[in-house]
Design an enzyme around this catalytic site. Sequence first.
Site, PDB file in Angstrom:
ATOM      1  N   ALA A 109     -47.746 -42.322  55.635  1.00 42.93           N
ATOM      2  CA  ALA A 109     -46.586 -42.867  56.043  1.00 42.93           C
ATOM      3  C   ALA A 109     -46.486 -42.856  57.727  1.00 42.93           C
ATOM      4  O   ALA A 109     -47.241 -42.010  58.153  1.00 42.93           O
ATOM      5  CB  ALA A 109     -45.379 -42.390  55.604  1.00 42.93           C
ATOM      6  N   LYS A 110     -45.673 -43.514  58.302  1.00 38.80           N
ATOM      7  CA  LYS A 110     -45.340 -43.216  59.632  1.00 38.80           C
ATOM      8  C   LYS A 110     -43.767 -44.034  59.999  1.00 38.80           C
ATOM      9  O   LYS A 110     -43.616 -44.898  59.044  1.00 38.80           O
ATOM     10  CB  LYS A 110     -46.141 -43.995  60.657  1.00 38.80           C
ATOM     11  CG  LYS A 110     -46.379 -43.340  62.077  1.00 38.80           C
ATOM     12  CD  LYS A 110     -47.125 -42.152  61.786  1.00 38.80           C
ATOM     13  CE  LYS A 110     -47.607 -41.368  63.007  1.00 38.80           C
ATOM     14  NZ  LYS A 110     -48.755 -40.529  62.940  1.00 38.80           N
ATOM     15  N   GLY A 111     -43.281 -43.258  61.020  1.00 42.68           N
ATOM     16  CA  GLY A 111     -41.843 -43.887  61.330  1.00 42.68           C
ATOM     17  C   GLY A 111     -41.831 -44.070  62.865  1.00 42.68           C
ATOM     18  O   GLY A 111     -42.600 -43.423  63.423  1.00 42.68           O
TER      19      GLY A 111
END
Length: 420
Positions: A109-111
């Site tokens: 994931a990444k934000g």
Amino acid sequence: MITQTVFDSPVFQMACEQYDHIADWLGIGQSERERARLPKRTLVVQVPVRMDDGRVENFQGYRVQHHLTIGPTKGGIRYHPDVTIGEVAALAMWMSWKCALVGLPFGGAKGGVTCDPRKMSIGEIERLTRRFTQELIPIIGPQVDIPAPDLGTNEQTMAWIMDSYSTQVGHSVPGIVTGKPVCIGGSLGRREATGRGVAYLVNRAMDTLKIPAEGASVVIQGFGNVGFHTAFALSRHRTRIVAVSDYRGGIYCKEGLHLDKLAVHIQKTESVVGFEGAEPVSNEELLTLPCDVLIPAAVERQVTADNVGKLRCRILAEAANGPTTVEADHVLRKSDIFLLPDILCNSGGVIVSYFEWVQDLQNFFWTEAEVNDRLYRILEQTFSHVMQFAKREKLYHRDAAMAIGVKKVADAKKVRGLFP
Ligand code: GLU
């Protein structure tokens, strides 16, 4: 086949091209390939923040979860003016291959929030972080998706995320983020983990090439948490850190920079620029300096078709995510530069994030020696696996690492089947 997506951008394109190249090699069919390429779940949020002057500014924030097949998703949160949904998706995808390669039970994931934290006050960054966390609540959780630091965020940011989330649910939830301060459930050794991992792998690469560590010259682009700790960890092996840079410029000293003095200079001036006894160099010059080890530790797409032919290093250790473009890879693949690909080279961070999460879930904390020992064991095993696989299959190191990671995800998807 989906031909156009909201993620379309040079960096997402690059992540897809790397993936397709490996999917071809592994013989993954078209529909399975598509399933693992596009992110499973994406949230785009508006983050209104009251600024110090009373205005309300709206920021755009993203969280991309690439695949949910093996466990919760895992990856950092980036605060940077250039953050786009496509960049975040590419970084999420790389997290998937990285976690799978080193054997962690996570999807990637990444934000990110498109903002310039350098131009914001601490109070503004805190309010931004708390509101962003609130907006992410539907899709994060210690069993769902666990954020961590990345460019522009740090332990304090993670503490605010942990506090905002815990306030929502009514009790402390340390397992919601990793990379937090030790006093609220962070792990010993997490802050240094990425840099220590890079240094460990660089040493293994130097052993392989029979380059003595003592006196070996090292150039580092980017002197944030990763570049800084990489430099210190490598200097313990008596290497010479001859050049480093940050967003304001670079410095060079043939005999090797005095790191303790440099740390004091950075504390005073917030930059490496202007360090006494070192010559100024531009970021572009820095990449092409003659050295034994070149370590891009900043942002994506720094080694390109334009400069790859000018590299004068023997080892390229990708501490950043995605620092080398696909076009540059075509050249590197045929060169004798020893590549430590990003998903291997910088994996120390997420490995110790995994340890932090495990410690939080068990409420049982390890010593720093235990953390480091387990970290080095995983890195050693993965390094050997990638080297042996590359040799046996005659593959470029990036392709070998990617093939191992992508295959693990593809196998997991296959055995779980399609619902319903
Ligand atoms: N942002 C780091 C990375 O790119 C760490 C992610 C994590 O620890 O979850 O690997």
